[in-house]
Design a protein around this motif. Sequence first.
Motif, PDB file in Angstrom:
ATOM      1  N   MET A  60      79.589  26.819  47.232  1.00 31.47           N
ATOM      2  CA  MET A  60      80.428  26.118  46.804  1.00 31.47           C
ATOM      3  C   MET A  60      79.451  24.400  47.580  1.00 31.47           C
ATOM      4  SD  MET A  60      84.124  25.188  48.025  1.00 31.47           S
ATOM      5  CE  MET A  60      84.788  23.998  48.408  1.00 31.47           C
ATOM      6  N   ALA A  61      79.063  24.509  48.421  1.00 31.26           N
ATOM      7  CA  ALA A  61      78.207  23.703  48.733  1.00 31.26           C
ATOM      8  C   ALA A  61      77.168  23.029  48.389  1.00 31.26           C
ATOM      9  CB  ALA A  61      77.759  23.974  50.832  1.00 31.26           C
ATOM     10  N   LEU A  62      75.869  24.292  47.562  1.00 32.46           N
ATOM     11  CA  LEU A  62      74.865  23.137  46.739  1.00 32.46           C
ATOM     12  C   LEU A  62      76.055  22.978  45.457  1.00 32.46           C
ATOM     13  CD1 LEU A  62      72.984  26.634  46.996  1.00 32.46           C
ATOM     14  CD2 LEU A  62      72.399  24.155  47.744  1.00 32.46           C
ATOM     15  N   ASP A  63      76.859  23.220  44.841  1.00 29.41           N
ATOM     16  CA  ASP A  63      77.603  22.772  43.626  1.00 29.41           C
ATOM     17  C   ASP A  63      78.026  21.690  44.207  1.00 29.41           C
ATOM     18  OD1 ASP A  63      77.042  25.149  42.278  1.00 29.41           O
ATOM     19  OD2 ASP A  63      79.369  26.097  42.211  1.00 29.41           O
ATOM     20  N   MET A  64      78.700  21.520  45.124  1.00 37.34           N
ATOM     21  CA  MET A  64      79.183  20.189  45.512  1.00 37.34           C
ATOM     22  C   MET A  64      77.977  18.728  46.120  1.00 37.34           C
ATOM     23  SD  MET A  64      82.323  20.860  48.116  1.00 37.34           S
ATOM     24  CE  MET A  64      83.206  19.627  48.330  1.00 37.34           C
ATOM     25  N   ASN A  65      76.590  19.252  46.186  1.00 41.09           N
ATOM     26  CA  ASN A  65      76.007  18.783  46.637  1.00 41.09           C
ATOM     27  C   ASN A  65      75.333  18.404  48.079  1.00 41.09           C
ATOM     28  OD1 ASN A  65      74.488  18.578  43.763  1.00 41.09           O
ATOM     29  ND2 ASN A  65      75.637  16.934  42.936  1.00 41.09           N
ATOM     30  N   ILE A  66      76.352  19.285  48.441  1.00 41.43           N
ATOM     31  CA  ILE A  66      76.061  19.098  50.344  1.00 41.43           C
ATOM     32  C   ILE A  66      74.254  19.493  50.316  1.00 41.43           C
ATOM     33  CG2 ILE A  66      76.760  20.026  52.320  1.00 41.43           C
ATOM     34  CD1 ILE A  66      78.789  18.726  50.630  1.00 41.43           C
ATOM     35  N   ASP A  67      74.288  17.762  51.264  1.00 39.50           N
ATOM     36  CA  ASP A  67      72.233  18.536  52.188  1.00 39.50           C
ATOM     37  C   ASP A  67      72.788  18.458  53.506  1.00 39.50           C
ATOM     38  OD1 ASP A  67      73.369  16.039  52.569  1.00 39.50           O
ATOM     39  OD2 ASP A  67      71.788  14.613  52.273  1.00 39.50           O
ATOM     40  N   GLU A  68      73.434  18.945  54.466  1.00 36.04           N
ATOM     41  CA  GLU A  68      73.566  18.895  55.212  1.00 36.04           C
ATOM     42  C   GLU A  68      74.751  19.691  55.810  1.00 36.04           C
ATOM     43  OE1 GLU A  68      74.203  15.931  58.198  1.00 36.04           O
ATOM     44  OE2 GLU A  68      71.697  14.242  57.689  1.00 36.04           O
ATOM     45  N   LEU A  69      74.550  20.815  56.385  1.00 44.02           N
ATOM     46  CA  LEU A  69      75.489  21.707  56.481  1.00 44.02           C
ATOM     47  C   LEU A  69      75.030  22.583  57.809  1.00 44.02           C
ATOM     48  CD1 LEU A  69      77.219  23.766  54.646  1.00 44.02           C
ATOM     49  CD2 LEU A  69      75.047  25.456  54.493  1.00 44.02           C
ATOM     50  N   VAL A  70      76.497  22.680  58.505  1.00 44.10           N
ATOM     51  CA  VAL A  70      77.105  23.274  60.051  1.00 44.10           C
ATOM     52  C   VAL A  70      77.252  24.371  59.172  1.00 44.10           C
ATOM     53  CG1 VAL A  70      77.788  23.540  62.138  1.00 44.10           C
ATOM     54  CG2 VAL A  70      77.220  21.293  61.269  1.00 44.10           C
ATOM     55  N   VAL A  71      76.862  26.008  59.671  1.00 46.00           N
ATOM     56  CA  VAL A  71      76.905  27.313  59.649  1.00 46.00           C
ATOM     57  C   VAL A  71      78.171  27.525  61.134  1.00 46.00           C
ATOM     58  CG1 VAL A  71      76.555  29.489  59.277  1.00 46.00           C
ATOM     59  CG2 VAL A  71      76.094  27.963  57.998  1.00 46.00           C
ATOM     60  N   ILE A  72      79.563  28.117  60.743  1.00 48.91           N
ATOM     61  CA  ILE A  72      79.537  28.301  62.806  1.00 48.91           C
ATOM     62  C   ILE A  72      80.290  29.960  62.478  1.00 48.91           C
ATOM     63  CG2 ILE A  72      81.589  28.588  64.266  1.00 48.91           C
ATOM     64  CD1 ILE A  72      81.755  25.669  62.981  1.00 48.91           C
ATOM     65  N   GLY A  73      79.322  30.823  63.360  1.00 50.24           N
ATOM     66  CA  GLY A  73      79.815  32.391  63.045  1.00 50.24           C
ATOM     67  C   GLY A  73      79.780  32.634  64.516  1.00 50.24           C
ATOM     68  N   ASP A  74      80.367  34.344  63.714  1.00 46.10           N
ATOM     69  CA  ASP A  74      80.857  34.789  65.476  1.00 46.10           C
ATOM     70  C   ASP A  74      80.087  36.350  65.543  1.00 46.10           C
ATOM     71  OD1 ASP A  74      81.903  36.625  63.541  1.00 46.10           O
ATOM     72  OD2 ASP A  74      84.260  36.006  63.823  1.00 46.10           O
ATOM     73  N   PHE A  75      79.015  36.019  65.012  1.00 52.27           N
ATOM     74  CA  PHE A  75      78.113  37.555  64.805  1.00 52.27           C
ATOM     75  C   PHE A  75      76.404  37.239  65.069  1.00 52.27           C
ATOM     76  CE2 PHE A  75      76.480  41.811  62.119  1.00 52.27           C
ATOM     77  CZ  PHE A  75      76.286  42.248  62.920  1.00 52.27           C
ATOM     78  N   ASN A  76      76.913  36.733  66.157  1.00 54.49           N
ATOM     79  CA  ASN A  76      75.330  36.069  67.210  1.00 54.49           C
ATOM     80  C   ASN A  76      73.968  37.195  66.360  1.00 54.49           C
ATOM     81  OD1 ASN A  76      74.412  34.247  68.488  1.00 54.49           O
ATOM     82  ND2 ASN A  76      74.731  35.406  70.866  1.00 54.49           N
ATOM     83  N   LEU A  77      74.438  38.397  66.264  1.00 57.33           N
ATOM     84  CA  LEU A  77      72.983  38.506  65.747  1.00 57.33           C
ATOM     85  C   LEU A  77      72.451  38.814  64.915  1.00 57.33           C
ATOM     86  CD1 LEU A  77      70.925  41.616  66.085  1.00 57.33           C
ATOM     87  CD2 LEU A  77      72.553  42.776  65.254  1.00 57.33           C
ATOM     88  N   LEU A  78      73.713  38.422  63.696  1.00 58.73           N
ATOM     89  CA  LEU A  78      73.173  37.845  62.402  1.00 58.73           C
ATOM     90  C   LEU A  78      72.438  36.343  62.289  1.00 58.73           C
ATOM     91  CD1 LEU A  78      73.101  38.557  59.746  1.00 58.73           C
ATOM     92  CD2 LEU A  78      75.365  37.834  59.327  1.00 58.73           C
ATOM     93  N   ILE A  79      73.786  35.272  62.864  1.00 60.72           N
ATOM     94  CA  ILE A  79      72.686  33.772  63.277  1.00 60.72           C
ATOM     95  C   ILE A  79      71.591  34.144  63.736  1.00 60.72           C
ATOM     96  CG2 ILE A  79      73.258  31.485  64.767  1.00 60.72           C
ATOM     97  CD1 ILE A  79      76.520  32.382  64.791  1.00 60.72           C
ATOM     98  N   HIS A  80      70.743  34.717  64.910  1.00 60.23           N
ATOM     99  CA  HIS A  80      69.600  34.666  65.379  1.00 60.23           C
ATOM    100  C   HIS A  80      68.270  35.406  64.215  1.00 60.23           C
ATOM    101  CE1 HIS A  80      69.602  32.995  69.267  1.00 60.23           C
ATOM    102  NE2 HIS A  80      71.167  33.529  69.358  1.00 60.23           N
ATOM    103  N   GLN A  81      68.822  35.930  63.249  1.00 57.59           N
ATOM    104  CA  GLN A  81      67.827  37.226  62.898  1.00 57.59           C
ATOM    105  C   GLN A  81      67.700  35.945  61.124  1.00 57.59           C
ATOM    106  OE1 GLN A  81      70.433  40.412  61.734  1.00 57.59           O
ATOM    107  NE2 GLN A  81      69.772  41.928  62.595  1.00 57.59           N
ATOM    108  N   VAL A  82      68.867  35.273  60.860  1.00 56.55           N
ATOM    109  CA  VAL A  82      69.295  33.940  60.158  1.00 56.55           C
ATOM    110  C   VAL A  82      67.748  32.847  60.231  1.00 56.55           C
ATOM    111  CG1 VAL A  82      70.569  32.833  58.314  1.00 56.55           C
ATOM    112  CG2 VAL A  82      70.765  34.967  58.663  1.00 56.55           C
ATOM    113  N   GLN A  83      68.073  32.569  61.678  1.00 50.92           N
ATOM    114  CA  GLN A  83      67.208  31.740  62.332  1.00 50.92           C
ATOM    115  C   GLN A  83      65.569  31.697  63.017  1.00 50.92           C
ATOM    116  OE1 GLN A  83      69.819  30.087  65.182  1.00 50.92           O
ATOM    117  NE2 GLN A  83      70.063  28.631  64.600  1.00 50.92           N
ATOM    118  N   GLY A  84      65.234  33.874  62.078  1.00 51.69           N
ATOM    119  CA  GLY A  84      64.742  33.916  62.603  1.00 51.69           C
ATOM    120  C   GLY A  84      63.768  34.323  63.306  1.00 51.69           C
ATOM    121  N   GLU A  85      64.744  34.193  64.185  1.00 49.41           N
ATOM    122  CA  GLU A  85      63.900  34.295  66.226  1.00 49.41           C
ATOM    123  C   GLU A  85      64.952  35.740  66.303  1.00 49.41           C
ATOM    124  OE1 GLU A  85      67.836  31.909  67.859  1.00 49.41           O
ATOM    125  OE2 GLU A  85      66.931  30.182  67.059  1.00 49.41           O
ATOM    126  N   TRP A  86      65.366  36.987  66.183  1.00 53.09           N
ATOM    127  CA  TRP A  86      65.171  37.843  66.401  1.00 53.09           C
ATOM    128  C   TRP A  86      64.941  38.395  65.277  1.00 53.09           C
ATOM    129  CZ3 TRP A  86      70.798  38.278  69.156  1.00 53.09           C
ATOM    130  CH2 TRP A  86      70.652  37.929  69.904  1.00 53.09           C
TER     131      TRP A  86
END
Length: 135
Positions: free
Chosen positions: A1-27
């Motif tokens: 939906m954010a892409l459909d709305m041409n959003i260019d800045e995105l803040v993702v808030i999540g409660d799964f710390n492991l997944l957040i670090h994996q997506v960021q390439g840290e873990w």
Amino acid sequence: MALDMNIDELVVIGDFNLLIHQVQGEWATKNDKIPLYVNLAQRLCKKFRKNEFRYTLRAQNEFADVLATIASMIQHPKRSHIDPLRISLKEGHAYYCHVKAEPDGKPWYNDIKVYLEEWEYPEGITSGKKKPSEE
């Protein structure tokens, strides 16, 4: 939906710390199913000019769960702008916010409390409004 709305800045808030670090390439990812999800998320992140990930405790993520539920219940309009949702956080319970203060400054339940404690009716109650005593 954010892409459909041409959003260019995105803040993702999540409660799964492991997944957040994996997506960021840290873990690294060890589960066989997770790399597909992580790779998709990483590819999507590249489509935004700026993205930020924030971790929140699951107990503090109830608000996000409510917003996700609301979002799943409405249809996305075919326009590029959605009016902001105005939300105010209250200190007390919601039902308390809808009870108006009495003009005498006492809580709405004061007459009931006095009656239960002292078996006295409020001033101004006529005998016709009183419940007959069972004797």
